[in-house]
Structure formats: C-alpha cells, structure tokens
Design an enzyme around this catalytic site. Structure first.
Site, PDB file in Angstrom:
ATOM      1  N   GLY A  70       0.818  -1.208   0.000  1.00 39.10           N
ATOM      2  CA  GLY A  70       0.000   0.000   0.000  1.00 39.10           C
ATOM      3  C   GLY A  70       0.853   1.260   0.000  1.00 39.10           C
ATOM      4  O   GLY A  70       0.534   2.245  -0.672  1.00 39.10           O
ATOM      5  N   THR A  71       1.936   1.231   0.742  1.00 41.71           N
ATOM      6  CA  THR A  71       2.816   2.403   0.820  1.00 41.71           C
ATOM      7  C   THR A  71       3.321   2.786  -0.568  1.00 41.71           C
ATOM      8  O   THR A  71       3.317   3.969  -0.935  1.00 41.71           O
ATOM      9  CB  THR A  71       4.025   2.095   1.749  1.00 41.71           C
ATOM     10  N   ASN A 151      -6.520   4.326  10.011  1.00 39.98           N
ATOM     11  CA  ASN A 151      -6.025   3.059  10.546  1.00 39.98           C
ATOM     12  C   ASN A 151      -5.885   3.063  12.062  1.00 39.98           C
ATOM     13  O   ASN A 151      -5.890   2.007  12.682  1.00 39.98           O
ATOM     14  CB  ASN A 151      -4.678   2.709   9.912  1.00 39.98           C
ATOM     15  N   SER A 199      -3.865  -3.299  -0.350  1.00 33.67           N
ATOM     16  CA  SER A 199      -2.692  -4.005   0.173  1.00 33.67           C
ATOM     17  C   SER A 199      -3.153  -5.381   0.649  1.00 33.67           C
ATOM     18  O   SER A 199      -3.953  -5.477   1.589  1.00 33.67           O
ATOM     19  CB  SER A 199      -2.091  -3.195   1.325  1.00 33.67           C
ATOM     20  N   HIS A 201      -2.112  -7.838   2.401  1.00 32.05           N
ATOM     21  CA  HIS A 201      -1.988  -8.402   3.759  1.00 32.05           C
ATOM     22  C   HIS A 201      -2.996  -7.819   4.745  1.00 32.05           C
ATOM     23  O   HIS A 201      -3.088  -8.268   5.888  1.00 32.05           O
ATOM     24  CB  HIS A 201      -0.551  -8.255   4.282  1.00 32.05           C
ATOM     25  N   THR A 237      10.665  -7.388 -12.056  1.00 30.93           N
ATOM     26  CA  THR A 237       9.943  -8.656 -12.233  1.00 30.93           C
ATOM     27  C   THR A 237       8.823  -8.763 -11.205  1.00 30.93           C
ATOM     28  O   THR A 237       9.030  -8.496 -10.018  1.00 30.93           O
ATOM     29  CB  THR A 237      10.932  -9.842 -12.106  1.00 30.93           C
ATOM     30  N   CYS A 329       1.207  12.636  22.849  1.00 28.97           N
ATOM     31  CA  CYS A 329       2.539  13.083  23.223  1.00 28.97           C
ATOM     32  C   CYS A 329       2.618  13.404  24.715  1.00 28.97           C
ATOM     33  O   CYS A 329       1.794  14.142  25.230  1.00 28.97           O
ATOM     34  CB  CYS A 329       2.844  14.332  22.410  1.00 28.97           C
TER      35      CYS A 329
END
Ligand code: PLP
Length: 383
Positions: A70-71, A151, A199, A201, A237, A329
């Site tokens: 996906g990236t 996500n 993606s 996976h 490939t 944070c």
C-alpha cells in the site's frame, strides 16, 4: 488462550489464498516477461489476477497497476501525479497514514509543492467546507489525498462527497483505501476518485503485494526505472505468487463481505458493551464507537489515567493478547501518535487499538476485556 487483535496491522493468510499461491511457488516459476511457454503461463496468471481485481472494483484491467504494498501505491499516486502532471498544490489532513503524509511533506520540503491541511474537529471529522474553500482559493489544478478510513481511530471519511468536491474543482483525488479495500465494496464508476489503493496483507492475502487503481487517461511516470513491466508503469519482475494471492484474497473478501461485516460488527459491539461495563471511565477515540461512522474492524479505546498505562501493551502481551497501542505526546522525547496528537487527546489516558478479523470470536473478546479489566482493578486510577 492466545488472541490476535491487531488485524489493522496485518491479517493471517487465508488457507484458500495459500492454495491459490502454492503452484506459483512450487511449479510455475517462469519469468512473466519471457515469451516461451514457462513465461506465458505465468503472464496469464498475472493478467487473470488483474482482471479479477478490476472486475471487483468495476474498473478496466488496464487501470490496475501492481505494487509491492500500500505504501508504494500511495507514493506512486502522489509523486507520480504531482511530477507527471506538474501539480504545484496539494491538500491532505494531519490524520493521514505516514505513507501519504511523509510523501507529501517530502515534496513540500523539496519545494515541489505547497501543502495545505483540511481542518477537522476534536473527533477527527473533516471539515469539507474547508476543503472546498482551499480548492476554490487556488488557481491551477490541485492534488487531494484524503483516506477512506483511518487506521488508528477507525474514522470513515465521506469519500463520495470529497470526490464530488474535487471533481467540481477539477482536482486530482487520491484516497488511501488500504483499510477498507476487501472490507467495503468499492465501485470506481460511482466514486469520483482518480486513485485507490489496496494491500493484500490487510485482507488475508500475502505481504509484499498491493495495487494502485489509476483512472484511465492518467499514465504516470514510473517511480522505479528499469524494464517495461506493468506497461512501463512499474519496472521490476512481478511478485507472481503475491499477485495471485492478492487477487484470490480480494475475491474471497468480496464473496463473503456481508457475512464477515456482520460477524465483526457483532464483535465490536460486544467489545464496546463489555468495556463500558467492566472499566470505569472508558471512552473511545474519534468516531470509533459509532457504527456508521467508523471501520467495523477497528475500535480505538481510551483508558482512564492510571500508572498501568505505560505497561498496557506489555501486560496484554504477557496475557497473550496482541494489540496495538498509540499514545498522545507526553514529552518532547515521546513523539506519540500523530493522529492522537492532532485530536488533542489527553496524554495521561492510555490508548489501545483492537482490530478484528473474520477469524476472531466472542470468547476472544471476553478474554481480552477480562485481562484489561483485571489490570485496572489491581491498579488504582489516578485522581
Ligand atoms: N495506508 C494505511 C491507511 C494503512 O493502514 C497502511 C498500513 O497499515 C498503509 C497505508 C501501508 O500499507 P502497507 O503496509 O501495505 O505498506
């Protein structure tokens, strides 16, 4: 009991997918670019996979480009369109995945584009009037990248409305659909998007295989130079067994989508109800607890301030429950989650993301909640 609730990170391979892949690991080893029989057999498998994916999302086969993940597909959509079309202005949101954010920020740093961020509220809901105003305020074609589902917190964005706004301004619209591909139906004839990504996976396919849907008429310069694979759009490939597994996994996902949606939504509802009953002060980040406004596979839980919060993931891991964390944070040294920071989440609260798949059960939900509740009962909450 060993429990896996980190399916937004990656999902287990479906045995049916493995069966489809095995012949290409064991026997059919030809290089798909070779013109002899060994090569042609493998080339046919790749083109069949492309047709399967195109059919499922209502696209033309030539609009599907295979990538490694996906990236890469996100990078290709952003860098490819900005460079090929010479775009100078991009719009995104601070809640995007780093695959998009870091890519656009690198282009901004290099002086290639000016970058703006769509405003959102404290729950992460995007201000689409602001998107419209940003587009209206720019002369020239813009690139817009806004994800379908987040996500970390699971928020679903209204990509149909975003697509319509982008179309009104003739903007190029890329939507990161990594978390929804295989979980929600996508129809590129209905949606006004130029790019979608998948993606394998994330929907029980293999790692190392993804794709970009690229609306026809927008041939992009390749990010990877070399041979003429993927019609000169992605040299190298092909990952043949990965591509075969990707198509099989997407086919199964579409075949069983409504049953899996119902099953997983049931697990999520159970999680919400049990967590509310067992842990005082529990809350949910973003629109995570709202069924029609969030991914049914993701629940982002905000836990009350407690000394145990630093150790949440570690303790759950000891109890054999695999989940993801994420924190706002707390200091300069701890950058925390960029999504929770953008939502101004209270850094003293703990965050756990439970993400579910078709393989999870109600017993696993009960077990995970019981483990978590035990930790809070043992450790007093902070005032
Ligand atoms: N975009 C989103 C929204 C994601 O959740 C992820 C992975 O978690 C990615 C992009 C990257 O996908 P990949 O792991 O296939 O590179």
């Amino acid at each position: 009991m060993t429990v896996y609730f980190d399916n937004a990170a990656t999902t287990p391979l479906d045995p049916e997918v493995l069966d489809a892949m095995l012949p290409f690991l064991q026997n059919h080893f030809g290089n798909p670019s070779s013109i002899h029989g060994h090569g042609r057999q493998v080339r046919a498998a790749i083109e069949n996979a492309r047709k399967t994916i195109a059919h499922l999302i209502n696209a033309a086969p030539s609009e599907v480009v295979f990538t490694s993940c996906g990236t890469e597909a996100d990078n290709y959509a952003a860098v490819g369109s900005i460079r090929t079309l010479g775009l100078k202005y991009a719009i995104t949101s601070p809640l995007e995945h780093h695959a998009v954010l870091h890519t656009l920020q690198a282009l901004e740093k290099a002086g290639d584009i000016q970058l703006s961020y769509v405003r959102h509220d404290e729950q992460g809901r995007l201000d689409l009037a602001h998107l419209d105003a940003l587009l209206a305020g720019h002369v020239g074609r813009s690139f817009v990248s806004l994800m379908h589902a987040n996500n970390e917190i699971g928020n679903l964005n209204d990509i149909n409305s975003i697509g319509n706004i982008c179309a009104q301004h003739n903007a190029v619209f890329h939507t990161d659909t990594v978390q929804t591909m295989g979980h929600y139906p996508h129809d590129v004839q209905q949606l006004k998007a130029n790019f979608l990504v998948g993606s394998a996976h994330k929907f029980h396919g293999p790692k190392g295989a993804g794709f970009l849907y690229r609306r026809s008429g927008q041939q992009l310069d390749s990010l990877i130079n070399g041979g003429s694979q993927e019609r000169n759009q992605r040299a190298g490939t092909e990952n043949v067994y990965g591509i075969v597994g990707l198509a099989k996994a997407l086919e199964i996902s579409y075949r069983d989508m409504s049953a899996h949606h119902q099953h997983i939504q049931g697990l999520k509802d159970r999680f919400i109800q049990k967590l509310r009953a067992e842990i005082e002060g529990v809350e949910f980040n973003g629109t995570s607890a709202e069924a029609d406004k969030s991914l049914y596979t993701v629940l982002s839980v905000s836990l009350p301030a407690s000394d145990i919060n630093e150790m949440l993931l570690f303790n759950l891991d000891i109890s054999r429950v695999s989940v993801s964390g994420g924190s706002a944070c707390t200091s300069g040294a701890n950058a925390g989650s960029h999504v929770l920071n953008a939502l101004d989440c209270d850094p003293s609260r703990g965050t756990i993301r439970f993400s579910m798949s078709k393989y999870n059960t109600a017993e696993e939900v009960d077990y995970a909640v019981a483990q978590l509740a035990k930790m809070y009962q043992k450790t007093p909450l902070k005032a």
